[in-house]
Scaffold this motif. Structure first.
Motif, PDB file in Angstrom:
ATOM      1  N   TYR A  71       0.861  -1.179   0.000  1.00  0.00           N
ATOM      2  CA  TYR A  71       0.000   0.000   0.000  1.00  0.00           C
ATOM      3  C   TYR A  71       0.901   1.233   0.000  1.00  0.00           C
ATOM      4  N   LEU A  72       0.695   2.106  -0.987  1.00  0.00           N
ATOM      5  CA  LEU A  72       1.503   3.306  -1.180  1.00  0.00           C
ATOM      6  C   LEU A  72       0.622   4.536  -1.007  1.00  0.00           C
ATOM      7  N   SER A  73       0.960   5.376  -0.033  1.00  0.00           N
ATOM      8  CA  SER A  73       0.249   6.633   0.181  1.00  0.00           C
ATOM      9  C   SER A  73       1.089   7.760  -0.419  1.00  0.00           C
ATOM     10  N   HIS A  74       0.461   8.595  -1.244  1.00  0.00           N
ATOM     11  CA  HIS A  74       1.170   9.692  -1.906  1.00  0.00           C
ATOM     12  C   HIS A  74       0.175  10.768  -2.290  1.00  0.00           C
ATOM     13  N   SER A  75       0.683  11.894  -2.767  1.00  0.00           N
ATOM     14  CA  SER A  75      -0.226  12.931  -3.255  1.00  0.00           C
ATOM     15  C   SER A  75      -0.111  13.005  -4.769  1.00  0.00           C
ATOM     16  N   ARG A  76      -1.220  13.348  -5.389  1.00  0.00           N
ATOM     17  CA  ARG A  76      -1.259  13.501  -6.843  1.00  0.00           C
ATOM     18  C   ARG A  76      -1.708  14.929  -7.128  1.00  0.00           C
ATOM     19  N   GLN A  77      -0.933  15.605  -7.980  1.00  0.00           N
ATOM     20  CA  GLN A  77      -1.231  16.985  -8.331  1.00  0.00           C
ATOM     21  C   GLN A  77      -1.221  17.124  -9.845  1.00  0.00           C
ATOM     22  N   VAL A  78      -1.892  18.149 -10.342  1.00  0.00           N
ATOM     23  CA  VAL A  78      -1.925  18.385 -11.775  1.00  0.00           C
ATOM     24  C   VAL A  78      -0.517  18.689 -12.283  1.00  0.00           C
ATOM     25  N   GLN A  79       0.228  19.488 -11.543  1.00  0.00           N
ATOM     26  CA  GLN A  79       1.625  19.778 -11.878  1.00  0.00           C
ATOM     27  C   GLN A  79       2.415  19.832 -10.583  1.00  0.00           C
ATOM     28  N   ASP A  80       3.714  19.803 -10.686  1.00  0.00           N
ATOM     29  CA  ASP A  80       4.591  19.828  -9.514  1.00  0.00           C
ATOM     30  C   ASP A  80       4.260  18.701  -8.550  1.00  0.00           C
ATOM     31  N   GLY A  81       4.266  17.481  -9.044  1.00  0.00           N
ATOM     32  CA  GLY A  81       4.005  16.323  -8.197  1.00  0.00           C
ATOM     33  C   GLY A  81       4.968  16.274  -7.025  1.00  0.00           C
ATOM     34  N   SER A  82       4.546  15.687  -5.945  1.00  0.00           N
ATOM     35  CA  SER A  82       5.339  15.621  -4.726  1.00  0.00           C
ATOM     36  C   SER A  82       6.033  14.271  -4.599  1.00  0.00           C
ATOM     37  N   ALA A  83       7.238  14.279  -4.068  1.00  0.00           N
ATOM     38  CA  ALA A  83       7.973  13.039  -3.818  1.00  0.00           C
ATOM     39  C   ALA A  83       7.686  12.509  -2.414  1.00  0.00           C
ATOM     40  N   LYS A  84       6.811  13.164  -1.678  1.00  0.00           N
ATOM     41  CA  LYS A  84       6.476  12.725  -0.329  1.00  0.00           C
ATOM     42  C   LYS A  84       5.554  11.513  -0.427  1.00  0.00           C
ATOM     43  N   MET A  85       5.965  10.410   0.221  1.00  0.00           N
ATOM     44  CA  MET A  85       5.188   9.184   0.145  1.00  0.00           C
ATOM     45  C   MET A  85       5.445   8.341   1.374  1.00  0.00           C
ATOM     46  N   SER A  86       4.620   7.345   1.551  1.00  0.00           N
ATOM     47  CA  SER A  86       4.781   6.381   2.627  1.00  0.00           C
ATOM     48  C   SER A  86       4.320   5.034   2.099  1.00  0.00           C
ATOM     49  N   VAL A  87       4.988   3.954   2.517  1.00  0.00           N
ATOM     50  CA  VAL A  87       4.645   2.623   2.026  1.00  0.00           C
ATOM     51  C   VAL A  87       4.541   1.654   3.198  1.00  0.00           C
ATOM     52  N   THR A  88       3.659   0.682   3.058  1.00  0.00           N
ATOM     53  CA  THR A  88       3.487  -0.372   4.046  1.00  0.00           C
ATOM     54  C   THR A  88       3.130  -1.651   3.304  1.00  0.00           C
ATOM     55  N   THR A  89       3.337  -2.787   3.944  1.00  0.00           N
ATOM     56  CA  THR A  89       3.036  -4.059   3.287  1.00  0.00           C
ATOM     57  C   THR A  89       2.230  -4.971   4.203  1.00  0.00           C
ATOM     58  N   VAL A  90       1.486  -5.865   3.588  1.00  0.00           N
ATOM     59  CA  VAL A  90       0.770  -6.928   4.290  1.00  0.00           C
ATOM     60  C   VAL A  90       1.211  -8.236   3.654  1.00  0.00           C
ATOM     61  N   PRO A  91       2.054  -9.011   4.350  1.00  0.00           N
ATOM     62  CA  PRO A  91       2.519 -10.280   3.787  1.00  0.00           C
ATOM     63  C   PRO A  91       1.407 -11.320   3.770  1.00  0.00           C
ATOM     64  N   LEU A  92       1.307 -12.044   2.648  1.00  0.00           N
ATOM     65  CA  LEU A  92       0.302 -13.098   2.518  1.00  0.00           C
ATOM     66  C   LEU A  92       0.924 -14.481   2.632  1.00  0.00           C
ATOM     67  N   TYR A  93       2.244 -14.560   2.559  1.00  0.00           N
ATOM     68  CA  TYR A  93       2.944 -15.837   2.605  1.00  0.00           C
ATOM     69  C   TYR A  93       2.607 -16.586   3.902  1.00  0.00           C
ATOM     70  N   GLY A  94       2.199 -17.830   3.752  1.00  0.00           N
ATOM     71  CA  GLY A  94       1.884 -18.657   4.914  1.00  0.00           C
ATOM     72  C   GLY A  94       0.534 -18.358   5.549  1.00  0.00           C
ATOM     73  N   GLN A  95      -0.186 -17.393   5.022  1.00  0.00           N
ATOM     74  CA  GLN A  95      -1.507 -17.048   5.549  1.00  0.00           C
ATOM     75  C   GLN A  95      -2.575 -17.860   4.835  1.00  0.00           C
ATOM     76  N   ASN A  96      -3.684 -18.068   5.489  1.00  0.00           N
ATOM     77  CA  ASN A  96      -4.827 -18.745   4.887  1.00  0.00           C
ATOM     78  C   ASN A  96      -5.662 -17.693   4.157  1.00  0.00           C
ATOM     79  N   VAL A  97      -5.278 -17.409   2.916  1.00  0.00           N
ATOM     80  CA  VAL A  97      -5.922 -16.360   2.123  1.00  0.00           C
ATOM     81  C   VAL A  97      -6.916 -16.983   1.160  1.00  0.00           C
ATOM     82  N   VAL A  98      -8.118 -16.433   1.102  1.00  0.00           N
ATOM     83  CA  VAL A  98      -9.133 -16.873   0.148  1.00  0.00           C
ATOM     84  C   VAL A  98      -9.128 -15.903  -1.017  1.00  0.00           C
ATOM     85  N   TRP A  99      -8.914 -16.424  -2.227  1.00  0.00           N
ATOM     86  CA  TRP A  99      -8.963 -15.648  -3.462  1.00  0.00           C
ATOM     87  C   TRP A  99     -10.286 -15.988  -4.147  1.00  0.00           C
TER      88      TRP A  99
END
Length: 171
Positions: A138-166
């Protein structure tokens, strides 16, 4: 339209007493629930923390924090209709994970957004699936018409070994 106490639709934000309405395109728009609000100074500036459930991934909740400028700060500095691009995100498994039809492209999928200026600037969260590492990013960032920002934050949710239903079968 009345909003429930402590909740608001992504895409709506109270800005300096004026309600700026941004259209949310697509069905299943994410709903954010304010879970924290910390005052940071005497000017009325706050850090807001919201819980947001991914509409296509049950069992994952993201907490997003952002800076909300107060009226006094807006009066002093001008720029009435804009908040800073800074945000932070943390997503975790909060229940059994069920994944419906998500975008598997490299750019991923916009999960939710909200306006942080009257018209031009949005705070956005994208979900990207890292198939090789069985991880949701999951990537949080800002979107602008011009002068985009490099400010961002990222996080992850690992699915490996989890009982995930697709619901559409595991990719």
């Amino acid at each position: 339209m009345q909003r429930p106490t402590g909740q608001r639709l992504i895409g709506r934000k109270l800005i300096g007493g004026a309600l700026a309405v941004c259209l949310v395109i697509g069905a299943g728009a994410a709903v954010a629930q304010e879970v924290g609000k910390v005052g940071v100074d005497w000017l009325g500036n706050d850090i807001i923390v919201e819980a947001i459930k991914d509409p296509k991934v049950e069992g994952v909740t993201c907490h997003v924090s952002y800076f909300d400028r107060g009226v006094i700060d807006r009066l002093q500095k001008g720029n009435w209709f804009e908040d800073p691009s800074d945000s932070s995100i943390s997503c975790r498994q909060t229940g059994p994970i069920t994944i419906s039809d998500i975008d598997m492209s490299e750019a991923g999928e916009e999960v939710f957004k909200q306006g942080i200026s009257l018209i031009w600037k949005k705070q956005v969260v994208n979900r990207i699936y890292d198939k090789a590492n069985e991880t949701l990013i999951y990537l949080s960032h800002s979107r602008q018409v011009q002068d985009g920002s490099a400010k961002m934050s990222v996080t992850t949710v690992p699915l490996y070994g989890q009982n995930v239903v697709w619901t559409k079968g595991k990719p």
